[in-house]
Write an enzyme that holds these catalytic residues in place. Structure first.
Site, PDB file in Angstrom:
ATOM      1  CE1 TYR A  17      23.688  45.566  66.725  1.00  0.00           C
ATOM      2  CE2 TYR A  17      25.332  46.723  68.046  1.00  0.00           C
ATOM      3  CZ  TYR A  17      24.303  45.803  67.942  1.00  0.00           C
ATOM      4  OH  TYR A  17      23.886  45.113  69.062  1.00  0.00           O
ATOM      5  CD  GLU A  39      25.033  40.413  72.189  1.00  0.00           C
ATOM      6  OE1 GLU A  39      26.182  40.264  72.664  1.00  0.00           O
ATOM      7  OE2 GLU A  39      24.642  41.496  71.721  1.00  0.00           O
ATOM      8  CD1 TRP A  47      28.255  44.501  68.045  1.00  0.00           C
ATOM      9  CD2 TRP A  47      27.916  42.376  68.619  1.00  0.00           C
ATOM     10  NE1 TRP A  47      27.005  44.137  67.607  1.00  0.00           N
ATOM     11  CE2 TRP A  47      26.770  42.831  67.949  1.00  0.00           C
ATOM     12  CE3 TRP A  47      27.937  41.050  69.067  1.00  0.00           C
ATOM     13  CZ2 TRP A  47      25.657  42.036  67.714  1.00  0.00           C
ATOM     14  CZ3 TRP A  47      26.819  40.254  68.836  1.00  0.00           C
ATOM     15  CH2 TRP A  47      25.699  40.745  68.167  1.00  0.00           C
TER      16      TRP A  47
END
Length: 190
Positions: A17, A39, A47
């Site tokens: 990522y 988000e 995350w």
């Protein structure tokens, strides 16, 4: 062979990522919609938790095509609540549907969500010049403004911290550390 220096990425998923997505400018509306929803889904979680569930999210949310998500009815929302592959939070699921409808209104008005959202940074990424994460903001006056404007329209789960994370994720802000190989790649020639 020299060691790759990256800002973060302590697992292969997180490193991928970091290396291939975070901080890289995104102009595809479907990808922008995906990141906005993810988000918001992250609120209160890490995350990495969201990244682990992203493929399940993509499947459950029809590839994050806003035209499809905007049509979700109560039966579809209940099916999502029963899906162990995603974060089962009714407020976040309802917000995704609401946000899809409003996202499409913005597309109708501005031609694309990309044009709308990138206008806040004059269509150019803001480049941070960070040596370390200490002192890096969680919000800025721009994320505050975007958050206020989106909330005024009716978007949910778009607080300033979520929006700043969205800006970082979609490359509106390049907050890679100066020592990171991606920072160098993204700022080369600038």
């Amino acid at each position: 062979m020299s060691e790759v220096i990256r800002c973060f990425g302590h697992t292969p998923l997180y490193a991928d990522y970091h290396d291939n997505e975070w901080g890289r400018p995104v102009h595809d509306d479907n990808k922008l919609f995906e990141m906005l929803i993810l988000e918001g889904a992250q609120a209160g979680l890490s995350w990495e938790t969201v990244l682990k569930k992203r493929e399940s999210y993509r499947e459950a949310f029809d590839g994050f095509v806003p035209e499809k998500v905007a049509l979700y009815d109560e039966a579809k929302k209940e099916a999502l609540m029963a899906n162990a592959g995603i974060i089962r939070n009714r407020l976040k699921i309802n917000a995704a549907v609401t946000n899809a409808k409003l996202f499409l209104e913005i597309v109708q008005k501005y031609g694309s969500f990309d044009k709308f959202i990138w206008s806040y940074v004059d269509y150019e990424p803001i480049v941070g010049h960070w040596e370390k994460f200490d002192g890096m903001p969680l919000t800025t006056h721009i994320s505050d403004k975007i958050s206020r404007d989106l909330k005024k329209i009716g978007f949910k789960f778009v607080g300033s911290t979520i929006i700043y994370s969205f800006m970082q994720a979609t490359g509106m802000v390049n907050d890679h550390l100066k020592s990171c190989f991606v920072y160098e790649e993204l700022t080369k020639g600038k």
